[in-house]
Design a protein around this motif. Structure first.
Motif, mmCIF file in Angstrom:
data_model
loop_
_atom_site.group_PDB
_atom_site.id
_atom_site.type_symbol
_atom_site.label_atom_id
_atom_site.label_comp_id
_atom_site.label_asym_id
_atom_site.label_seq_id
_atom_site.Cartn_x
_atom_site.Cartn_y
_atom_site.Cartn_z
ATOM 1 N N GLY A 54 0.615 -1.232 -0.117
ATOM 2 C CA GLY A 54 -0.068 -0.061 -0.092
ATOM 3 C C GLY A 54 0.848 1.074 0.069
ATOM 4 O O GLY A 54 0.186 2.380 0.029
ATOM 5 N N ALA A 55 2.318 0.965 -0.396
ATOM 6 C CA ALA A 55 3.020 2.315 -0.235
ATOM 7 C C ALA A 55 3.678 2.385 -1.748
ATOM 8 O O ALA A 55 4.143 1.357 -2.023
ATOM 9 N N MET A 56 3.870 3.590 -2.012
ATOM 10 C CA MET A 56 4.857 3.574 -3.144
ATOM 11 C C MET A 56 6.160 4.173 -2.927
ATOM 12 O O MET A 56 6.123 4.971 -2.089
ATOM 13 N N TYR A 57 7.063 3.794 -3.761
ATOM 14 C CA TYR A 57 8.444 4.096 -3.593
ATOM 15 C C TYR A 57 9.009 4.393 -4.950
ATOM 16 O O TYR A 57 8.720 4.114 -6.015
ATOM 17 N N SER A 58 10.072 5.379 -4.947
ATOM 18 C CA SER A 58 10.975 5.766 -5.920
ATOM 19 C C SER A 58 12.400 5.632 -5.733
ATOM 20 O O SER A 58 12.725 6.163 -4.445
ATOM 21 N N THR A 59 12.965 5.316 -6.485
ATOM 22 C CA THR A 59 14.529 5.197 -6.331
ATOM 23 C C THR A 59 15.157 6.588 -6.957
ATOM 24 O O THR A 59 14.329 7.227 -7.683
ATOM 25 N N LEU A 117 -0.191 5.350 0.519
ATOM 26 C CA LEU A 117 -1.301 5.754 0.075
ATOM 27 C C LEU A 117 -2.263 5.602 0.888
ATOM 28 O O LEU A 117 -2.520 4.641 1.643
ATOM 29 N N LYS A 118 -3.419 6.471 0.780
ATOM 30 C CA LYS A 118 -4.475 6.610 1.721
ATOM 31 C C LYS A 118 -5.331 5.527 0.862
ATOM 32 O O LYS A 118 -5.462 5.117 -0.072
ATOM 33 N N LEU A 119 -6.575 5.136 1.868
ATOM 34 C CA LEU A 119 -7.321 4.153 1.551
ATOM 35 C C LEU A 119 -8.008 4.229 0.284
ATOM 36 O O LEU A 119 -7.982 3.700 -0.849
ATOM 37 N N LYS A 120 -8.384 5.672 -0.133
ATOM 38 C CA LYS A 120 -9.344 6.041 -1.240
ATOM 39 C C LYS A 120 -8.242 6.143 -2.268
ATOM 40 O O LYS A 120 -8.756 5.566 -3.677
ATOM 41 N N GLU A 121 -7.214 6.506 -2.172
ATOM 42 C CA GLU A 121 -6.157 6.373 -3.200
ATOM 43 C C GLU A 121 -5.763 4.878 -3.750
ATOM 44 O O GLU A 121 -5.581 4.573 -4.798
ATOM 45 N N ARG A 122 -5.800 3.991 -2.818
ATOM 46 C CA ARG A 122 -5.664 2.540 -3.246
ATOM 47 C C ARG A 122 -6.722 2.031 -3.980
ATOM 48 O O ARG A 122 -6.524 1.406 -4.900
ATOM 49 N N MET A 123 -7.926 2.329 -3.424
ATOM 50 C CA MET A 123 -9.108 1.902 -4.319
ATOM 51 C C MET A 123 -9.044 2.625 -5.751
ATOM 52 O O MET A 123 -9.296 1.902 -6.679
ATOM 53 N N ARG A 124 -8.826 3.879 -5.845
ATOM 54 C CA ARG A 124 -8.626 4.416 -7.210
ATOM 55 C C ARG A 124 -7.694 3.735 -8.098
ATOM 56 O O ARG A 124 -7.747 3.663 -9.200
ATOM 57 N N TYR A 125 -6.623 3.207 -7.462
ATOM 58 C CA TYR A 125 -5.310 2.659 -8.260
ATOM 59 C C TYR A 125 -6.025 1.309 -8.612
ATOM 60 O O TYR A 125 -5.766 1.086 -9.884
ATOM 61 N N ASP A 126 -6.513 0.911 -7.868
ATOM 62 C CA ASP A 126 -7.028 -0.814 -8.029
ATOM 63 C C ASP A 126 -8.190 -0.589 -9.279
ATOM 64 O O ASP A 126 -8.289 -1.172 -10.519
ATOM 65 N N LYS A 181 -13.372 -7.554 -10.756
ATOM 66 C CA LYS A 181 -14.425 -8.531 -10.036
ATOM 67 C C LYS A 181 -14.777 -8.130 -8.539
ATOM 68 O O LYS A 181 -14.246 -7.705 -7.580
ATOM 69 N N HIS A 182 -16.230 -8.261 -8.534
ATOM 70 C CA HIS A 182 -16.928 -8.100 -7.032
ATOM 71 C C HIS A 182 -16.115 -8.737 -6.040
ATOM 72 O O HIS A 182 -16.021 -8.071 -5.031
ATOM 73 N N GLU A 183 -15.949 -9.903 -6.262
ATOM 74 C CA GLU A 183 -15.333 -10.714 -5.091
ATOM 75 C C GLU A 183 -13.973 -10.089 -4.915
ATOM 76 O O GLU A 183 -13.737 -10.166 -3.562
ATOM 77 N N TYR A 184 -13.273 -9.595 -5.648
ATOM 78 C CA TYR A 184 -11.858 -8.972 -5.352
ATOM 79 C C TYR A 184 -12.086 -7.749 -4.614
ATOM 80 O O TYR A 184 -11.455 -7.547 -3.705
ATOM 81 N N ILE A 185 -13.114 -6.967 -4.892
ATOM 82 C CA ILE A 185 -13.381 -6.018 -3.955
ATOM 83 C C ILE A 185 -13.618 -6.083 -2.805
ATOM 84 O O ILE A 185 -13.209 -5.362 -1.931
ATOM 85 N N ALA A 186 -14.416 -7.016 -2.680
ATOM 86 C CA ALA A 186 -15.003 -7.445 -1.306
ATOM 87 C C ALA A 186 -13.905 -7.981 -0.422
ATOM 88 O O ALA A 186 -13.797 -7.543 0.785
ATOM 89 N N ARG A 187 -13.103 -8.671 -1.026
ATOM 90 C CA ARG A 187 -11.855 -9.271 -0.393
ATOM 91 C C ARG A 187 -10.931 -8.118 0.209
ATOM 92 O O ARG A 187 -10.423 -8.113 1.460
ATOM 93 N N ARG A 188 -10.868 -7.164 -0.694
ATOM 94 C CA ARG A 188 -9.742 -6.159 -0.257
ATOM 95 C C ARG A 188 -10.342 -5.019 0.477
ATOM 96 O O ARG A 188 -9.890 -4.624 1.386
ATOM 97 N N TYR A 189 -11.854 -4.439 0.096
ATOM 98 C CA TYR A 189 -12.116 -3.273 0.793
ATOM 99 C C TYR A 189 -13.557 -3.422 1.415
ATOM 100 O O TYR A 189 -14.049 -2.547 2.029
ATOM 101 N N GLY A 190 -14.192 -4.800 1.234
ATOM 102 C CA GLY A 190 -15.692 -4.613 1.916
ATOM 103 C C GLY A 190 -16.498 -3.850 1.300
ATOM 104 O O GLY A 190 -16.501 -3.371 0.033
ATOM 105 N N ARG A 191 -17.399 -3.538 2.060
ATOM 106 C CA ARG A 191 -18.644 -2.442 1.555
ATOM 107 C C ARG A 191 -18.007 -1.172 1.398
ATOM 108 O O ARG A 191 -18.728 -0.211 0.813
ATOM 109 N N ALA A 192 -16.786 -0.824 1.970
ATOM 110 C CA ALA A 192 -16.166 0.694 1.772
ATOM 111 C C ALA A 192 -16.007 1.176 0.571
ATOM 112 O O ALA A 192 -16.356 2.275 0.123
ATOM 113 N N PHE A 193 -15.931 0.113 -0.421
ATOM 114 C CA PHE A 193 -15.514 0.575 -1.711
ATOM 115 C C PHE A 193 -16.724 1.284 -2.490
ATOM 116 O O PHE A 193 -16.376 2.238 -3.290
#
Ligand SMILES: C[S@@+](CC[C@H](N)C(=O)[O-])C[C@H]1O[C@@H](n2cnc3c(N)ncnc32)[C@H](O)[C@@H]1O
Ligand code: SF4
Length: 442
Positions: free
Chosen positions: A298-303, A327-336, A347-359
């Motif tokens: 959930g974090a971005m890195y740059s060299t 990355l904040k939760l909303k940023e991770r959701m947007r990225y996904d 896939k809804h199953e993927y969303i549910a597993r990662r974020y639940g109903r918050a997505f």
């Protein structure tokens, strides 16, 4: 051009520019923690024999001695990650031009394979490196996908891109690609559409050539221009017509889709099991080398973008990472949402597993807007792209890369003295080489 294209792009530009801002961070521990399962490894090789005017990737003029030192540092950095518990299943070597030094590249691939259970290896190259003997060595070294940068077979456009002299004319490239066909499980060709001066007839001619060659995979990118590089690019190549972009994309789909399937909105494959470099199957990926990005936990890195600084850091036992951004939760959701749908479905199953109903709650405005403009379809098992949505996602992904390229351009501007003179002692401001390493002064 679609009716909403201009405002849509303006919003995206603003959003992605903000998302790419790395915050100051004084944490000393910059190496990410190894995830439990193998992740993707991206290896950046920034050297090129000719620097194309349209390209905002982190690339520098080829220099044999620098290249050897750099590859040595790459191998050290890969060992550092291995010692920290990282294992890699899929390896992508990009650039620049990774094949500028075949011996160094082969040694690096051998090292990665000796350390990790590698399943796939993809490498990028240019048409002048399609020597059959070299390709055979890459195949034996485990390369499963060779990606060749062609851009266009049109000699006028190739000359305008400064590629004709070094990388060959259209007829030569065609011949070399035909000879390379069948050596690797996947032969990919990188093309660009909506180039300055490119007409629909020119695009059709490129499509004729590609379809006759029957390559395994075609990646067709819209010309992307980082805002900070636009003027310079337009001065050397001219201006492309934004009104042609949608028409050209539709023409590509029309001509390519009968024989190929869309692996992503801009990558078309003949068979199954081939991958688009921009589709991230695993959640985490690690980038090694100068100017590489990672996304771990959930974090971005740059060299660091300074090659000298990169080599010194790694030779001193540190990774090349100099910047990090949680990355904040909303940023991770947007990225996904961006990356998964770019591959066609979320896939809804993927969303549910990662974020639940918050997505559904947090992403409600974006989900509704994209549905309203007819870009997505909500099926019982997944959200899917419509035909119109494929074009929207091309625009979105292009804007995302423009924002990434803007960061690259700014970083490279800081290290201009180093890049131009290859001067070991060129003064590089600390702000350009990283905020996490106060000990480094040069
Ligand atoms: C960064 S290059 C690296 C591989 C190799 N050096 C080459 O030229 O293909 C990979 C691909 O990125 C694409 N690319 C680079 N700059 C681009 C731009 N401004 N817009 C669209 N695609 C671009 C080109 O199709 C290129 O082949
Ligand atoms: S397009 Fe490829 S060859 Fe041209 S500068 Fe970029 S990385 Fe180098």
């Amino acid at each position: 051009m679609l009716w909403f294209e201009r405002p849509f792009l303006a919003v995206l530009r603003h959003e992605y520019a903000a998302a790419m801002r790395f915050a100051e961070d004084d944490t000393a521990e910059v190496m990410p923690k190894a995830p439990a399962s193998p992740c993707q490894l991206y290896v950046h090789v920034p050297f090129c024999e000719v620097l194309c005017p349209f390209c905002s990737f982190h690339r520098v003029r080829y220099n044999p001695a620098k290249t050897r030192r750099y590859f040595e540092a790459l191998r050290r950095e890969i060992r550092l990650y291995h010692d920290a518990g990282f294992r890699f299943g899929d390896v992508y070597v990009g650039g620049g031009t990774p094949t500028v030094d075949a011996e160094e590249l082969l040694e690096t691939l051998a090292l990665v394979r000796s350390l990790s259970p590698v399943k796939t290896i993809s490498i990028e190259t240019n048409p002048n490196h399609l020597d059959p003997r070299a390709l055979e060595r890459y195949r034996v070294a485990g390369v499963t996908r060779l990606s060749v940068g062609v851009q266009s077979f049109d000699d006028v456009l190739l000359a305008r891109m400064d590629r004709l002299q070094k990388y060959g004319n259209g007829a030569q490239i065609r011949e070399r690609l035909a000879a390379a066909h069948g050596i690797f499980p996947t032969l990919n060709v990188d093309m660009i559409f909506n180039l300055p001066g490119q007409t629909l007839a020119m695009l059709d001619a490129d499509l004729d050539t590609l379809l006759a060659l029957e390559v395994d995979q075609i990646s067709f990118y819209p010309l992307m221009t980082a805002p900070s590089a636009r003027l310079k690019m337009e001065r050397s190549m001219g201006r492309s017509d934004p009104h042609l972009r949608h028409t050209m994309y539709e023409r590509i789909l029309e001509r390519v889709l009968p024989a190929y399937r869309a692996a992503s909105a801009w990558c078309f494959s003949r068979g199954h099991g081939m991958f688009d470099e921009y589709i991230i199957d695993q959640d985490d990926y690690v980038g090694v080398g100068s100017g590489a990005f990672s996304y771990v936990g959930g974090a971005m890195y740059s060299t660091t973008f300074s090659l000298n600084h990169y080599c010194r850091r790694v030779e001193g036992g540190q990774s090349g990472i100099t910047q990090r951004r949680e990355l904040k939760l909303k940023e991770r959701m947007r990225y996904d949402y961006l990356v998964r749908l770019f591959g066609g479905e979320l896939k809804h199953e993927y969303i549910a597993r990662r974020y639940g109903r918050a997505f559904a709650l947090r992403m409600a405005p974006e989900l509704a807007a994209m549905r309203l403009i007819g870009a997505t379809r909500h099926d019982p098992d997944a959200i899917r792209l419509t035909r119109r949505g494929m074009y929207c996602w091309v625009l979105m992904m292009a804007e995302f890369f423009n924002a990434v390229n803007d960061v690259r351009e700014q970083m490279r501007e800081h290290i201009r003295a180093e890049l131009d003179t290859w001067n070991e002692e060129a003064k590089v401001p600390v702000s350009a080489i990283g905020r996490l390493t106060p000990e480094v002064k040069s």
